[in-house]
Design a protein around this motif. Structure first.
Motif, PDB file in Angstrom:
ATOM      1  N   TYR A  41      -0.911 -18.062   6.697  1.00 38.89           N
ATOM      2  CA  TYR A  41       0.418 -17.567   6.341  1.00 38.89           C
ATOM      3  C   TYR A  41       0.354 -16.397   5.364  1.00 38.89           C
ATOM      4  O   TYR A  41       1.087 -15.421   5.501  1.00 38.89           O
ATOM      5  CB  TYR A  41       1.266 -18.712   5.772  1.00 38.89           C
ATOM      6  CG  TYR A  41       2.687 -18.284   5.508  1.00 38.89           C
ATOM      7  CD1 TYR A  41       3.555 -18.071   6.567  1.00 38.89           C
ATOM      8  CD2 TYR A  41       3.141 -18.079   4.218  1.00 38.89           C
ATOM      9  CE1 TYR A  41       4.860 -17.664   6.341  1.00 38.89           C
ATOM     10  CE2 TYR A  41       4.443 -17.674   3.984  1.00 38.89           C
ATOM     11  CZ  TYR A  41       5.290 -17.469   5.045  1.00 38.89           C
ATOM     12  OH  TYR A  41       6.578 -17.055   4.825  1.00 38.89           O
ATOM     13  N   SER A  42      -0.511 -16.467   4.403  1.00 40.61           N
ATOM     14  CA  SER A  42      -0.641 -15.393   3.415  1.00 40.61           C
ATOM     15  C   SER A  42      -1.013 -14.073   4.093  1.00 40.61           C
ATOM     16  O   SER A  42      -0.437 -13.015   3.787  1.00 40.61           O
ATOM     17  CB  SER A  42      -1.701 -15.769   2.380  1.00 40.61           C
ATOM     18  OG  SER A  42      -1.892 -14.729   1.466  1.00 40.61           O
ATOM     19  N   ILE A  43      -1.951 -14.116   5.010  1.00 40.17           N
ATOM     20  CA  ILE A  43      -2.359 -12.900   5.724  1.00 40.17           C
ATOM     21  C   ILE A  43      -1.227 -12.405   6.619  1.00 40.17           C
ATOM     22  O   ILE A  43      -1.017 -11.203   6.764  1.00 40.17           O
ATOM     23  CB  ILE A  43      -3.659 -13.141   6.514  1.00 40.17           C
ATOM     24  CG1 ILE A  43      -4.810 -13.366   5.530  1.00 40.17           C
ATOM     25  CG2 ILE A  43      -3.964 -11.971   7.439  1.00 40.17           C
ATOM     26  CD1 ILE A  43      -6.114 -13.776   6.188  1.00 40.17           C
ATOM     27  N   THR A  44      -0.467 -13.324   7.206  1.00 40.82           N
ATOM     28  CA  THR A  44       0.676 -12.940   8.030  1.00 40.82           C
ATOM     29  C   THR A  44       1.684 -12.147   7.205  1.00 40.82           C
ATOM     30  O   THR A  44       2.175 -11.099   7.639  1.00 40.82           O
ATOM     31  CB  THR A  44       1.344 -14.183   8.650  1.00 40.82           C
ATOM     32  OG1 THR A  44       0.413 -14.799   9.541  1.00 40.82           O
ATOM     33  CG2 THR A  44       2.617 -13.835   9.399  1.00 40.82           C
ATOM     34  N   VAL A  45       1.987 -12.622   6.017  1.00 40.11           N
ATOM     35  CA  VAL A  45       2.934 -11.914   5.149  1.00 40.11           C
ATOM     36  C   VAL A  45       2.356 -10.565   4.735  1.00 40.11           C
ATOM     37  O   VAL A  45       3.047  -9.539   4.792  1.00 40.11           O
ATOM     38  CB  VAL A  45       3.297 -12.771   3.911  1.00 40.11           C
ATOM     39  CG1 VAL A  45       4.118 -11.973   2.914  1.00 40.11           C
ATOM     40  CG2 VAL A  45       4.048 -14.026   4.349  1.00 40.11           C
ATOM     41  N   GLN A  46       1.092 -10.544   4.330  1.00 41.50           N
ATOM     42  CA  GLN A  46       0.459  -9.282   3.928  1.00 41.50           C
ATOM     43  C   GLN A  46       0.459  -8.279   5.080  1.00 41.50           C
ATOM     44  O   GLN A  46       0.776  -7.101   4.895  1.00 41.50           O
ATOM     45  CB  GLN A  46      -0.977  -9.526   3.460  1.00 41.50           C
ATOM     46  CG  GLN A  46      -1.077 -10.236   2.145  1.00 41.50           C
ATOM     47  CD  GLN A  46      -2.529 -10.627   1.840  1.00 41.50           C
ATOM     48  OE1 GLN A  46      -3.443 -10.353   2.588  1.00 41.50           O
ATOM     49  NE2 GLN A  46      -2.711 -11.294   0.708  1.00 41.50           N
ATOM     50  N   ARG A  47       0.104  -8.729   6.246  1.00 42.23           N
ATOM     51  CA  ARG A  47       0.057  -7.842   7.420  1.00 42.23           C
ATOM     52  C   ARG A  47       1.447  -7.315   7.752  1.00 42.23           C
ATOM     53  O   ARG A  47       1.591  -6.155   8.146  1.00 42.23           O
ATOM     54  CB  ARG A  47      -0.539  -8.597   8.596  1.00 42.23           C
ATOM     55  CG  ARG A  47      -0.825  -7.716   9.786  1.00 42.23           C
ATOM     56  CD  ARG A  47      -1.645  -8.502  10.802  1.00 42.23           C
ATOM     57  NE  ARG A  47      -1.931  -7.717  11.951  1.00 42.23           N
ATOM     58  CZ  ARG A  47      -3.012  -6.961  12.096  1.00 42.23           C
ATOM     59  NH1 ARG A  47      -3.897  -6.892  11.140  1.00 42.23           N
ATOM     60  NH2 ARG A  47      -3.208  -6.261  13.196  1.00 42.23           N
ATOM     61  N   SER A  48       2.458  -8.145   7.593  1.00 43.51           N
ATOM     62  CA  SER A  48       3.830  -7.713   7.857  1.00 43.51           C
ATOM     63  C   SER A  48       4.244  -6.613   6.885  1.00 43.51           C
ATOM     64  O   SER A  48       4.853  -5.612   7.293  1.00 43.51           O
ATOM     65  CB  SER A  48       4.788  -8.897   7.736  1.00 43.51           C
ATOM     66  OG  SER A  48       4.488  -9.861   8.712  1.00 43.51           O
ATOM     67  N   ILE A  49       3.929  -6.805   5.629  1.00 45.90           N
ATOM     68  CA  ILE A  49       4.257  -5.781   4.624  1.00 45.90           C
ATOM     69  C   ILE A  49       3.496  -4.498   4.929  1.00 45.90           C
ATOM     70  O   ILE A  49       4.071  -3.400   4.890  1.00 45.90           O
ATOM     71  CB  ILE A  49       3.940  -6.302   3.206  1.00 45.90           C
ATOM     72  CG1 ILE A  49       4.907  -7.433   2.850  1.00 45.90           C
ATOM     73  CG2 ILE A  49       4.023  -5.166   2.174  1.00 45.90           C
ATOM     74  CD1 ILE A  49       4.509  -8.210   1.599  1.00 45.90           C
TER      75      ILE A  49
END
Length: 149
Positions: free
Chosen positions: A36-44
């Motif tokens: 989830y953390s990488i998903t949020v980072q990638r989205s940003i």
């Protein structure tokens, strides 16, 4: 991923955005993270890269490039994307955005406003991608959501 892609495309249509496919791609790109953390980072990173790339595209779409100069720019942007992809996702999306818009404009004249549309569609896609990720997060990855113990 399929659900997020379909939901993002549908939301873009409901919101009256011109390119729902870009929203669908934003959702799929967001969900490429391993947790989830990488998903949020990638989205940003995708959203920031698209916004900065849209500024570059805005300038380029405002100029009468012609076919061969546009092709040359696509090649330059593609080479840059290949060089940057393993280093930094934000930088990669900065060069992919104008490349994609120039390529789209080869078949039809694309107005500079398409750069803004790209950012709007990407915003819808990454927000839906993050929401779907939050709703479908695995039990082993829930530590990213709550307070740390």
């Amino acid at each position: 991923m399929a659900a997020a892609s379909a939901l993002a495309g549908w939301a873009a249509v409901v919101l009256g955005l011109e390119h729902p496919l870009w929203a669908s791609m934003g959702a799929v790109a967001a969900l490429q993270g391993l947790n989830y953390s990488i998903t949020v980072q990638r989205s940003i990173q995708r959203l920031v890269g698209n916004a900065l790339g849209a500024v570059v595209a805005l300038a380029l779409l405002s100029m009468p490039l012609g076919f061969w100069p546009a092709v040359a720019m696509v090649i330059v942007f593609q080479v840059l994307a290949e060089l940057l992809v393993m280093t930094n996702y934000t930088l990669t999306t900065i060069v992919v955005t104008p490349m994609a818009l120039i390529m789209t404009g080869l078949g039809q004249q694309l107005a500079p406003a398409a750069a803004f549309a790209r950012v709007g569609d990407t915003l819808v896609g990454v927000v839906i991608g993050v929401l779907v990720a939050a709703l479908s997060i695995s039990l082993s990855d829930r530590h990213h959501l709550g307070a740390r113990r």
